[in-house]
Design a protein around this motif. Structure first.
Motif, PDB file in Angstrom:
ATOM      1  N   PHE A 264       0.958  -1.284   0.038  1.00  0.00           N
ATOM      2  CA  PHE A 264       0.094   0.170   0.086  1.00  0.00           C
ATOM      3  C   PHE A 264       1.013   1.202  -0.003  1.00  0.00           C
ATOM      4  O   PHE A 264       0.356   2.096  -0.842  1.00  0.00           O
ATOM      5  N   ALA A 265       2.118   1.267   0.872  1.00  0.00           N
ATOM      6  CA  ALA A 265       2.821   2.394   0.813  1.00  0.00           C
ATOM      7  C   ALA A 265       3.466   2.406  -0.568  1.00  0.00           C
ATOM      8  O   ALA A 265       3.730   3.594  -0.978  1.00  0.00           O
ATOM      9  N   ASN A 266       3.789   1.623  -1.328  1.00  0.00           N
ATOM     10  CA  ASN A 266       4.547   1.751  -2.564  1.00  0.00           C
ATOM     11  C   ASN A 266       3.341   2.311  -3.534  1.00  0.00           C
ATOM     12  O   ASN A 266       3.872   3.021  -4.469  1.00  0.00           O
ATOM     13  N   VAL A 267       2.133   1.918  -3.417  1.00  0.00           N
ATOM     14  CA  VAL A 267       1.282   2.373  -4.390  1.00  0.00           C
ATOM     15  C   VAL A 267       1.130   4.053  -4.143  1.00  0.00           C
ATOM     16  O   VAL A 267       1.139   4.702  -5.090  1.00  0.00           O
ATOM     17  N   VAL A 268       1.043   4.323  -2.941  1.00  0.00           N
ATOM     18  CA  VAL A 268       0.795   5.676  -2.657  1.00  0.00           C
ATOM     19  C   VAL A 268       2.254   6.627  -3.029  1.00  0.00           C
ATOM     20  O   VAL A 268       2.137   7.508  -3.592  1.00  0.00           O
ATOM     21  N   ASP A 269       3.259   5.739  -2.866  1.00  0.00           N
ATOM     22  CA  ASP A 269       4.503   6.672  -3.352  1.00  0.00           C
ATOM     23  C   ASP A 269       4.554   6.812  -4.800  1.00  0.00           C
ATOM     24  O   ASP A 269       4.808   7.783  -5.409  1.00  0.00           O
ATOM     25  N   VAL A 270       4.005   5.636  -5.670  1.00  0.00           N
ATOM     26  CA  VAL A 270       3.933   5.811  -7.093  1.00  0.00           C
ATOM     27  C   VAL A 270       2.946   6.852  -7.661  1.00  0.00           C
ATOM     28  O   VAL A 270       3.241   7.675  -8.643  1.00  0.00           O
TER      29      VAL A 270
END
Length: 311
Positions: A264-270
């Protein structure tokens, strides 16, 4: 670096170091010392780096961690060699700016080690931003020692500057545009797609199930997107195809598991990096979303970025 706005003390110190690097590049000196900007989220590290990058009149490249490694893996597959992929990634640049530099995967860490060796051998100047000090990279104690020689290389070639002013500028009244044009809403306030709207989206050699696709807006269920082994390369691919995202069924994150929270953090980062509007449809109130996550990797950055959404 021509900075005309009011800076806090930490930003002013970082800007002074970047100015020294800019002077060396402008004078054409070989092997100009780079800069490692690190500190809490929202303190202006990326803003400082981007102003420096824009003002630098040398062959240069500015990349985000996830985007860079997607390209590196793709080039390695096409060219048949990671060394050839690194050569292609570096090209003829004299300056490489690397945003959101963080390492949790030992495989990526070994690629970074090879990249750093090639980069400094060519005399390329490296400027990075990170939420971690160099010694905090690849923090897993089972693997940290494997990256220790590369940490020493970073510290030998970069001036390490902590940017830790008192204000998280992401929450200080930024205008609602790009990522922040999205919303954080309770599940009771929005009606999700019907089951008949589900669609399988091809990503590389496999598929990701979307709850719906409506024009340029894609809907995902949290469990389908983050509870299965998706990867940053998937989110990058999908973010190029859909300008707005809605993620439904987002639970209290302490109930989701560390791997799911990291996805989820990676999704938000992207999405944040690409300026893609995100609406989070949550099963829990904002105040309860992040409780119990103390010590979870990258959670501070996740909270800071989601806090820019209207609610």
């Amino acid at each position: 670096m021509d900075v005309e706005v009011l800076l806090d003390d930490a930003q002013r110190s970082a800007a002074a170091v970047l100015d020294e690097t800019a002077d060396g590049l402008a004078q054409g000196r070989p092997g100009v010392r780079g800069v490692y900007l690190w500190g809490p989220v929202g303190r202006g590290k990326t803003w400082l780096m981007d102003r420096f990058h824009t003002a630098s009149d040398v062959p240069k490249r500015r990349v985000h961690f996830h985007s860079f490694f997607r390209g590196l893996h793709a080039d390695a597959h096409t060219l048949g060699s990671i060394d050839l992929a690194i050569d292609a990634a570096l090209g003829d640049v004299r300056l490489l700016c690397f945003d959101e530099f963080h390492l949790h995967d030992v495989g990526d860490a070994m690629l970074v080690a090879r990249l750093l060796k090639a980069l400094f051998a060519r005399g390329i100047t490296l400027v990075v931003t990170s939420n971690y000090p160099p010694d905090g990279l690849l923090p897993n104690p089972l693997f940290h020692h494997l990256f220790a020689p590369s940490i020493a290389v970073l510290e030998r070639n970069l001036t390490v500057v902590r940017v830790a002013g008192p204000v998280d500028y992401r929450t200080a009244g930024a205008p609602a545009a790009g990522f922040a044009a999205g919303r954080f809403v309770p599940a009771s306030a929005i009606e999700g797609p019907a089951p008949s709207e589900r669609v399988a989206l091809t990503v590389g050699t496999r598929t990701v199930t979307a709850a719906a696709v409506r024009d340029r807006t894609v809907w995902f269920e949290f469990a389908a997107l983050c509870g299965t082994p998706t990867a940053p390369a998937d989110y990058l691919d999908l973010s190029e195809r859909f300008g707005c995202w809605v993620i439904t069924g987002v639970p209290r994150l302490r109930e989701a598991g560390a791997d799911t929270v990291r996805r989820f953090a990676n999704v938000v980062d992207v999405l944040y990096d690409r300026g893609t509007a995100l609406t989070v449809v949550a099963d829990a109130p904002w105040e309860g979303m992040f409780s119990g996550l103390t010590g979870t990797l990258d959670v501070d950055r996740l909270v800071s970025r989601l806090s820019t959404l209207s609610r």
